[in-house]
Design a protein around this motif. Structure first.
Motif, short mmCIF file in Angstrom:
data_model
loop_
_atom_site.label_atom_id
_atom_site.label_comp_id
_atom_site.label_asym_id
_atom_site.label_seq_id
_atom_site.Cartn_x
_atom_site.Cartn_y
_atom_site.Cartn_z
N PRO A 27 0.95 -1.11 0.06
CA PRO A 27 -0.26 -0.09 0.08
C PRO A 27 0.90 1.28 -0.02
N VAL A 28 0.53 2.13 -0.66
CA VAL A 28 0.91 3.57 -0.87
C VAL A 28 0.48 4.34 0.55
N ARG A 29 1.51 5.19 1.19
CA ARG A 29 1.38 5.95 2.36
C ARG A 29 0.95 7.47 2.35
N LEU A 30 0.01 7.65 2.97
CA LEU A 30 -0.39 9.08 2.85
C LEU A 30 -0.19 9.74 4.45
N ARG A 31 -0.11 11.14 4.38
CA ARG A 31 0.00 11.66 5.53
C ARG A 31 -0.71 13.12 5.32
N LEU A 32 -1.67 13.13 6.51
CA LEU A 32 -2.52 14.43 6.62
C LEU A 32 -1.76 15.77 6.45
N ALA A 33 -2.36 16.56 5.60
CA ALA A 33 -1.73 18.03 5.68
C ALA A 33 -1.68 18.77 6.79
N HIS A 34 -0.66 19.37 7.18
CA HIS A 34 -0.67 20.05 8.64
C HIS A 34 -1.50 21.43 8.65
N ARG A 35 -2.14 21.89 7.49
CA ARG A 35 -2.75 23.08 7.33
C ARG A 35 -3.80 22.87 6.31
N ALA A 36 -4.97 23.94 6.34
CA ALA A 36 -5.68 23.93 5.36
C ALA A 36 -5.03 24.31 3.75
N PHE A 37 -5.59 23.72 2.84
CA PHE A 37 -5.34 23.90 1.51
C PHE A 37 -6.05 24.90 1.04
N ASP A 38 -5.58 26.10 0.88
CA ASP A 38 -6.23 27.68 0.67
C ASP A 38 -6.88 27.50 -0.71
N GLU A 39 -6.10 26.63 -1.51
CA GLU A 39 -6.24 27.19 -2.98
C GLU A 39 -7.36 26.04 -3.53
#
Length: 595
Positions: free
Chosen positions: A473-485
């Motif tokens: 499986p590929v590994r994902l990591r949650l962004a540390h801040r909101a994606f403003d775009e």
């Protein structure tokens, strides 16, 4: 004599459906310039007389010329000519190819920190509570330096606003590149009087990510009390202004709250019309209307006083007027026609030695109850037009080529065609397919990653790279801040402009992609693919309305019934018991979210 050339591409609102004024102009036979307030009316009178005699006059009036018509209208001191017009004996054909092959790039820097913005809005809200004003149009500049050709920058700007009131005026050391969608006034006049139309633009909403969301945004704009109140106040101001030059009982409002779709925003306009009195001159029209109430606020005098207090520098051409004055009616009868925009969506270039400085103003009307966060994001949506035009980009599709077959080709071509329509890029499906076929012939065996690109001239090119298998499986990591775009057009359409994604690209070893989320806390996508989650026993993927690329692999999974759309929030993640990464190139890849 100052060497100058100009181009105009104006809608003619009183000329019938699709009528346009689209011309170029060579070096002028004369240039009319007002450097002091006492000269402004004289220049406008000279422009009027030249048009009566058969000439075409192209130019601008700066916002700071207001006191030439009413000393109560306060502004900063101007930093250039208050009015500038070139006089031409004839109009030339529009040069479609001008600037098409030259580069142009501007890196923009906002001129206003968020803290100052919030403080200014607080001051305006206090003035509204105290009964000083109903509305103030507050603005600030973006600054940058042009690298490349002014013609190319105008061509790129023109693609962002092709149906508006566009002008490129080269006044020597100063160039005005205006692609305003807002009509200031359109006036035709003869010995018996004239007809004038003003079309103030007030009320803004971002475009939606789907047809349904887009229609909802338009409906919101039409019905939102704040937006309607903002529009009505300006309409009332324009009715009062027009009455100064109108024949008795001729001022009317035939259309209210019309929503207009622009590439990045919805805008609301209303029409105010009148029959002008015989003998009215161009200077009289400006004296009655200038500056347009949509860029001042109401009442105009007090609003402009607050603008001078809160904005630290002159606006210049921005929020003034840019337009064309030309002969009207049979030759020798002295009729004139004048069409001016309100120069919003306007870049001014100023040569300073070897550097060409660029300025672009952004603003909005502040009314009672306006919230700083919402206005700040409105400004971000409004400046999208200039950010789009300020660096070249290609449209992009990434396809899998396996054993001489391009996977999901029809889906990819349909998506690129939609992006071409959105960005105003020429689209020739046969030419694109021929480009791809030539590449397939050269890579008939094996697995390949194909990049299909389309430039702003409609020229395709294709590249192939060996495709290696992806361990799962590929590994994902949650962004540390909101994606403003998440609500950007560069998310809704796939292009080579990917800095907003690159800022979130994973850097830790072993992390395949970053899981993005928007300001509302909703999961959106990865930086180079879509996401599926098994939640409460079913596989779901975020809807496009959350702000994500409409991936081809995602569309296939939805068609096949493998996933359904559902909003998933950050607080829902502990309940997710399965993950997948999806794109057309690699298909469905099992994934896991790292803690």
């Amino acid at each position: 004599m100052t060497t100058a050339h100009s181009r105009i591409d104006f809608t003619l609102p009183q000329g019938g459906a699709g009528a346009r004024l689209r011309h170029a102009f060579g070096p002028p036979r004369d240039v009319l310039v007002a450097r002091g307030l006492h000269e402004v009316r004289g220049v406008l009178d000279a422009v009027h007389a030249a048009a009566q005699a058969g000439a075409w006059c192209i130019g601008y009036v700066r916002y700071e010329a207001a006191a030439a018509f009413d000393t109560a209208l306060q502004t900063h001191a101007a930093d250039g000519p208050l009015a500038w017009f070139s006089v031409h004996d004839q109009a030339l054909p529009w040069p479609d190819a001008l600037g098409a092959d030259a580069p142009a790039e501007v890196a923009w820097t906002p001129g206003l920190p968020r803290g100052e913005f919030d403080a200014a809005l607080d001051r305006i809200q206090q003035a509204i509570r105290d009964g000083e004003v109903y509305q103030v149009n507050y603005t600030a500049p973006l600054h940058g330096a042009l690298q490349g050709s002014a013609d190319a920058l105008f061509a790129a700007l023109h693609r962002t606003q092709p149906e508006g009131y566009c002008a490129h005026i080269d006044a020597g050391g100063t160039q005005v590149l205006s692609v305003s969608p807002e009509l200031f006034f359109d006036w035709t006049s003869d010995a018996a009087g004239g007809d004038i139309l003003a079309r103030p633009m007030k009320g803004t909403a971002p475009r939606g990510a789907t047809p349904e969301a887009d229609a909802a945004q338009a409906e919101y704009l039409r019905t939102a009390p704040k937006e309607r109140a903002e529009n009505v106040m300006v309409v009332d101001l324009l009715r009062n202004d027009l009455s100064r030059i109108a024949q008795p009982h001729s001022v009317r409002v035939p259309r209210l709250f019309h929503t207009q779709a622009l590439p990045t925003v919805w805008q609301m306009t209303s029409d105010v019309q009148a029959r002008t009195r015989a003998g009215t001159t161009l200077a009289d029209v400006f004296a009655a209307l200038f500056p347009c109430g949509s860029v001042t606020g109401a009442p105009k005098v007090r609003a402009m006083q607050l603008i001078r207090e809160l904005e630290p520098a002159p606006r210049g051409v921005y929020c003034g007027a840019v337009g064309v004055v030309r002969p009207h009616g049979p030759p020798g009868e002295g009729g004139v026609a004048a069409t001016f925009n309100v120069p919003i969506r306007t870049v001014v270039l100023q040569a300073q030695g070897a550097v060409v400085q660029a300025t672009c103003g952004i603003g909005s009307g502040i009314t009672s109850g306006a919230e700083a966060e919402a206005e700040w994001h409105e400004w971000r949506h409004k400046r999208a037009f200039v950010e789009r035009a300020s660096a070249a980009f290609d449209l992009l599709e990434t396809l899998a080529l396996d054993g001489g077959q391009l996977r999901h080709l029809a889906d990819h071509l349909a998506r690129m065609a939609a992006a071409a329509a959105h960005f105003g890029y020429p689209w020739d499906a046969a030419r694109v397919q021929a480009c791809l076929q030539a590449l397939v012939v050269q890579h008939a065996q094996g697995a390949w990653r194909v990049r299909l690109l389309l430039d702003s001239r409609g020229a395709p090119r294709a590249e192939a790279f060996a495709l290696q298998p992806t361990p799962t499986p590929v590994r994902l990591r949650l962004a540390h801040r909101a994606f403003d775009e998440a609500d950007s057009e560069f998310v809704r359409h796939k292009t080579t402009r990917r800095a907003h994604y690159a800022a979130f690209a994973p850097t830790a070893p072993g992390v395949f992609d970053t899981l993005l989320w928007n300001r509302a806390g909703e999961i959106t996508e990865g930086t180079f693919g879509n996401i599926a989650m098994r939640l409460d026993g079913r596989w779901v993927t975020p809807p496009l309305a959350c702000g994500l690329l409409p991936g081809v692999g995602r569309a296939v999974a939805l068609r096949e019934g493998r996933v359904a759309e559902a909003v998933v929030r950050i607080e829902d993640l502990p309940r997710v018991d399965g993950w997948a990464f999806i794109n057309s190139l690699r298909g469905w890849l099992p994934a896991e979210l790292l803690a």
